[in-house]
Scaffold this motif. Structure first.
Motif, short mmCIF file in Angstrom:
data_model
loop_
_atom_site.label_atom_id
_atom_site.label_comp_id
_atom_site.label_asym_id
_atom_site.label_seq_id
_atom_site.Cartn_x
_atom_site.Cartn_y
_atom_site.Cartn_z
N GLY A 180 93.71 14.85 1.47
CA GLY A 180 94.51 15.01 0.27
C GLY A 180 95.62 16.03 0.46
N HIS A 181 95.31 17.12 1.19
CA HIS A 181 96.35 18.11 1.48
C HIS A 181 97.41 17.53 2.42
CE1 HIS A 181 94.24 21.11 -0.73
NE2 HIS A 181 93.24 21.21 0.11
N GLN A 182 96.97 16.73 3.39
CA GLN A 182 97.91 16.12 4.34
C GLN A 182 98.91 15.22 3.64
OE1 GLN A 182 96.10 13.98 7.62
NE2 GLN A 182 94.60 15.60 7.95
N VAL A 183 98.45 14.46 2.65
CA VAL A 183 99.36 13.50 2.00
C VAL A 183 100.32 14.18 1.03
CG1 VAL A 183 97.71 11.61 2.26
CG2 VAL A 183 97.83 12.82 0.08
N MET A 184 100.13 15.49 0.78
CA MET A 184 101.00 16.21 -0.17
C MET A 184 102.07 17.07 0.52
SD MET A 184 98.30 17.20 -3.25
CE MET A 184 98.66 18.88 -3.07
N VAL A 185 102.19 16.96 1.84
CA VAL A 185 103.18 17.78 2.53
C VAL A 185 104.58 17.23 2.27
CG1 VAL A 185 101.57 18.56 4.33
CG2 VAL A 185 103.00 16.54 4.73
N PRO A 186 105.60 18.10 2.34
CA PRO A 186 106.96 17.65 2.10
C PRO A 186 107.33 16.45 2.98
CG PRO A 186 106.91 20.03 2.20
CD PRO A 186 105.54 19.55 2.59
N GLY A 187 108.02 15.51 2.36
CA GLY A 187 108.47 14.33 3.08
C GLY A 187 107.59 13.11 2.88
N THR A 188 106.39 13.32 2.33
CA THR A 188 105.50 12.18 2.13
C THR A 188 105.78 11.52 0.77
OG1 THR A 188 103.79 13.55 1.08
CG2 THR A 188 103.64 13.24 3.49
N ILE A 225 104.52 13.42 -6.82
CA ILE A 225 103.96 14.58 -7.53
C ILE A 225 105.09 15.40 -8.16
CG2 ILE A 225 102.75 16.79 -7.23
CD1 ILE A 225 101.04 15.28 -5.07
N ARG A 226 106.15 15.64 -7.41
CA ARG A 226 107.30 16.38 -7.96
C ARG A 226 107.89 15.66 -9.16
NH1 ARG A 226 111.51 18.59 -3.53
NH2 ARG A 226 112.60 18.99 -5.48
N GLN A 227 108.02 14.35 -9.03
CA GLN A 227 108.61 13.57 -10.12
C GLN A 227 107.71 13.60 -11.35
OE1 GLN A 227 109.14 9.43 -9.13
NE2 GLN A 227 110.72 9.16 -10.68
N THR A 228 106.42 13.55 -11.14
CA THR A 228 105.46 13.49 -12.25
C THR A 228 105.24 14.85 -12.90
OG1 THR A 228 104.34 11.65 -11.16
CG2 THR A 228 103.11 12.79 -12.89
N PHE A 229 105.13 15.91 -12.09
CA PHE A 229 104.72 17.22 -12.61
C PHE A 229 105.83 18.27 -12.64
CE2 PHE A 229 100.85 15.15 -11.13
CZ PHE A 229 100.05 15.25 -12.26
N GLY A 230 106.98 17.96 -12.07
CA GLY A 230 108.10 18.88 -12.18
C GLY A 230 108.41 19.66 -10.92
N ASP A 231 109.67 20.05 -10.80
CA ASP A 231 110.12 20.78 -9.62
C ASP A 231 109.68 22.25 -9.63
OD1 ASP A 231 111.34 18.66 -8.33
OD2 ASP A 231 113.26 18.96 -9.35
N ASP A 263 109.50 27.59 0.38
CA ASP A 263 109.38 26.92 1.67
C ASP A 263 109.29 25.40 1.55
OD1 ASP A 263 106.84 26.57 0.65
OD2 ASP A 263 105.79 27.55 2.31
N GLY A 264 109.40 24.90 0.31
CA GLY A 264 109.36 23.46 0.09
C GLY A 264 107.98 22.89 -0.18
N GLN A 265 106.95 23.69 0.11
CA GLN A 265 105.57 23.24 -0.14
C GLN A 265 105.29 23.23 -1.64
OE1 GLN A 265 103.34 22.33 2.33
NE2 GLN A 265 104.90 22.73 3.86
#
Length: 193
Positions: free
Chosen positions: A35-43, A49-55, A61-63
């Protein structure tokens, strides 16, 4: 053989997985790590997640700031459902890839507290639940993760009750802290398979 390992938070699933890896050379799939792997930047999941929960979740660092994300999803059941709908399909894709890659391995263990809820039990030849007394679980969470009693209990409250795990799993493993007894239980389960 693919063994599903499940159970409530603080029951010691990680200890069981470590013993299976050390003593039986099991290949491990830990859903939380995936689950942590699939949440790294670029995935794909990261952007969803950003779109759903906000910037405001994005650190310098982008994480993703998991603390802010956790606050958002634990404050709102629908938030947790939305996050799960993003992450679970991505995690299942990785699981499928690894199971294909490791198809010649004699023992693969897949660990997740939400094995049944995510449908990951369909990948398993057998499912074992790890059990521990409630107070031991709370104590472990307070010690190892720095949780308050209230936080530990709130997480436990949203998980399946122990009786449901026992009913749905093929085997139960007691893990109240005696490593020798735990090791013997695992040996017994693997010898009978």
């Amino acid at each position: 053989m693919v063994v599903g390992i499940t159970g409530g938070v603080g029951c010691g699933k990680s200890t069981v997985m470590k013993l299976l890896e050390e003593q039986y050379k099991a290949k491990l799939l830990v859903a939380d790590e995936l689950g942590h792997q699939v949440m790294v930047p670029g995935t794909r999941a990261y952007y969803q997640i950003r779109q759903t929960f906000g910037d405001d979740l994005v650190q310098e660092d982008g994480q993703l700031n998991r603390g802010i994300l956790a606050e958002k999803i634990y404050a709102d059941d629908r938030g947790r459902e939305k996050l799960n709908a993003i992450i679970h399909p991505c995690v299942k894709e990785i699981i499928c890839q690894k199971l294909e890659e490791w198809r010649e391995e004699p023992l693969i263990c897949l660990e997740t507290a939400i094995l049944f809820e995510t449908g990951c039990d369909e990948f398993c030849d057998t499912v074992w639940c790890v059990l521990a007394d409630r107070e031991i679980r709370i104590s472990r969470l307070m010690t190892s993760r720095g949780y308050s009693r209230e936080k530990a209990e709130s997480i436990m409250k949203v998980q399946l009750p122990e009786e449901e795990w026992v009913r749905r799993c093929d085997e139960s493993i007691e893990n109240n802290g005696d490593l020798q007894k735990l090791s013997e239980s695992l040996q017994e389960l693997l010898v009978t398979r």
